[in-house]
Design a protein around this motif. Structure first.
Motif, mmCIF file in Angstrom:
data_model
loop_
_atom_site.group_PDB
_atom_site.id
_atom_site.type_symbol
_atom_site.label_atom_id
_atom_site.label_comp_id
_atom_site.label_asym_id
_atom_site.label_seq_id
_atom_site.Cartn_x
_atom_site.Cartn_y
_atom_site.Cartn_z
ATOM 1 N N GLY A 278 -12.921 -37.904 18.918
ATOM 2 C CA GLY A 278 -11.581 -37.725 18.363
ATOM 3 C C GLY A 278 -10.558 -37.302 19.385
ATOM 4 O O GLY A 278 -9.361 -37.495 19.185
ATOM 5 N N GLY A 279 -11.008 -36.697 20.491
ATOM 6 C CA GLY A 279 -10.086 -36.313 21.551
ATOM 7 C C GLY A 279 -9.331 -35.030 21.304
ATOM 8 O O GLY A 279 -8.314 -34.770 21.950
ATOM 9 N N TYR A 280 -9.814 -34.185 20.387
ATOM 10 C CA TYR A 280 -9.107 -32.944 20.082
ATOM 11 C C TYR A 280 -10.097 -31.821 19.788
ATOM 12 O O TYR A 280 -11.256 -32.062 19.451
ATOM 13 N N GLN A 281 -9.619 -30.594 19.934
ATOM 14 C CA GLN A 281 -10.342 -29.401 19.518
ATOM 15 C C GLN A 281 -9.462 -28.692 18.496
ATOM 16 O O GLN A 281 -8.381 -28.192 18.831
ATOM 17 N N LEU A 282 -9.920 -28.671 17.257
ATOM 18 C CA LEU A 282 -9.109 -28.122 16.179
ATOM 19 C C LEU A 282 -8.792 -26.650 16.400
ATOM 20 O O LEU A 282 -7.744 -26.156 15.974
ATOM 21 N N GLU A 283 -9.685 -25.943 17.105
ATOM 22 C CA GLU A 283 -9.476 -24.515 17.332
ATOM 23 C C GLU A 283 -8.423 -24.259 18.404
ATOM 24 O O GLU A 283 -8.060 -23.103 18.652
ATOM 25 N N GLY A 284 -7.914 -25.313 19.019
ATOM 26 C CA GLY A 284 -6.891 -25.170 20.044
ATOM 27 C C GLY A 284 -5.642 -25.964 19.697
ATOM 28 O O GLY A 284 -5.203 -25.988 18.548
ATOM 29 N N LEU A 285 -5.109 -26.675 20.694
ATOM 30 C CA LEU A 285 -3.888 -27.443 20.470
ATOM 31 C C LEU A 285 -4.074 -28.576 19.468
ATOM 32 O O LEU A 285 -3.092 -29.084 18.919
ATOM 33 N N GLY A 286 -5.313 -28.956 19.215
ATOM 34 C CA GLY A 286 -5.578 -30.013 18.252
ATOM 35 C C GLY A 286 -5.071 -29.705 16.861
ATOM 36 O O GLY A 286 -4.845 -30.625 16.062
ATOM 37 N N SER A 287 -4.857 -28.436 16.552
ATOM 38 C CA SER A 287 -4.339 -28.074 15.226
ATOM 39 C C SER A 287 -2.942 -28.653 14.999
ATOM 40 O O SER A 287 -2.511 -28.804 13.850
ATOM 41 N N GLN A 288 -2.233 -28.983 16.071
ATOM 42 C CA GLN A 288 -0.889 -29.540 15.931
ATOM 43 C C GLN A 288 -0.884 -31.014 15.488
ATOM 44 O O GLN A 288 0.174 -31.561 15.172
ATOM 45 N N LEU A 289 -2.057 -31.620 15.438
ATOM 46 C CA LEU A 289 -2.130 -33.047 15.166
ATOM 47 C C LEU A 289 -2.187 -33.394 13.684
ATOM 48 O O LEU A 289 -1.985 -34.557 13.333
ATOM 49 N N PHE A 290 -2.435 -32.408 12.815
ATOM 50 C CA PHE A 290 -2.845 -32.736 11.456
ATOM 51 C C PHE A 290 -1.869 -32.299 10.371
ATOM 52 O O PHE A 290 -1.213 -31.263 10.475
ATOM 53 N N ASP A 291 -1.833 -33.119 9.300
ATOM 54 C CA ASP A 291 -1.114 -32.776 8.078
ATOM 55 C C ASP A 291 -2.026 -32.128 7.059
ATOM 56 O O ASP A 291 -1.609 -31.251 6.296
ATOM 57 N N ARG A 292 -3.295 -32.563 7.019
ATOM 58 C CA ARG A 292 -4.209 -32.111 5.973
ATOM 59 C C ARG A 292 -5.642 -32.153 6.478
ATOM 60 O O ARG A 292 -6.025 -33.070 7.209
ATOM 61 N N ILE A 293 -6.426 -31.155 6.044
ATOM 62 C CA ILE A 293 -7.847 -31.108 6.387
ATOM 63 C C ILE A 293 -8.625 -30.757 5.127
ATOM 64 O O ILE A 293 -8.318 -29.766 4.459
ATOM 65 N N ASP A 294 -9.607 -31.567 4.809
ATOM 66 C CA ASP A 294 -10.473 -31.321 3.654
ATOM 67 C C ASP A 294 -11.906 -31.254 4.158
ATOM 68 O O ASP A 294 -12.496 -32.275 4.526
#
Length: 206
Positions: free
Chosen positions: A164-180
């Motif tokens: 996916g190319g991201y780490q949700l615990e870091g800057l990757g959180s800026q990529l998303f509108d919704r997480i389920d």
């Protein structure tokens, strides 16, 4: 070791060098020794895909293969293998091979939902003790090319270190509108069902 919670005499052997997975386990009171699996993941992955395996199945096969390989080198020890795959609109994605491919993946996910499938397998002396898998759906917001460039510049080669190319615990959180889905699953380990299996097998306190 966290006495009273972890009941085995020896730590769990993690068939991976992932600092994130090790950190999740240790934070949960599970002592860990790491020993990365020496398998050709791409061969396992390619064979499964040619056979028509879904992304969740590929993750499970990789987790089991890792645990089995390391178990052969650690007789008498409980070994954990884990893996994660990503699928978006019917296509399975691997970790980006380079920074440019990381940009391409983010552009492909932009404005779409994709699924992360995390799997774990517990093996002892070459025998499967338990396995589990869980999935999460992540909806990426629409990303313009300028933002993608800025994001990739900020994270650098880290864009290549996770599917996916991201780490949700870091800057990757800026990529998303919704997480389920479960947070641990997104980080790459179905931790809660895994601990249930460890309790059932007598390794964790009830």
């Amino acid at each position: 070791m966290t006495r009273g919670l972890w009941l085995a005499d020896m730590p769990l052997v993690l068939a991976s060098g992932s600092a994130t997975r090790r950190g999740m386990l240790e934070a949960a009171g599970i002592p860990v020794e790491t020993s990365p699996a020496m398998i050709d993941e791409r061969n396992v992955d390619d064979a499964a895909r040619r056979a028509g395996a879904a992304a969740a199945t590929v993750a499970a096969l990789l987790a089991r293969a890792k645990a089995m390989e390391v178990s052969a080198r650690y007789p008498g020890r409980l070994v954990l293998g884990a893996d994660q795959t990503l699928a978006c609109e019917g296509r399975q994605y691997d970790k980006p091979a380079n920074v440019a491919e990381g940009r391409e993946h983010l552009a492909a996910f932009s404005g779409r939902a994709h699924h992360l499938h995390s799997a774990a397998a517990l093996v002892k002396d070459g025998g499967l003790v338990a396995e589990t898998q869980s999935s999460a759906e992540l909806t990426m917001r629409r990303l313009g090319p300028e933002f993608i460039d800025a994001y990739v510049t900020a994270v650098g080669r880290k864009v290549m270190t996770s599917v996916g190319g991201y780490q949700l615990e870091g800057l990757g959180s800026q990529l998303f509108d919704r997480i389920d889905g479960d947070h641990f699953t997104i980080l790459g380990l179905p931790l809660l069902p895994l601990m249930g299996h460890l309790r059932a097998a007598g390794y964790l306190a009830e």
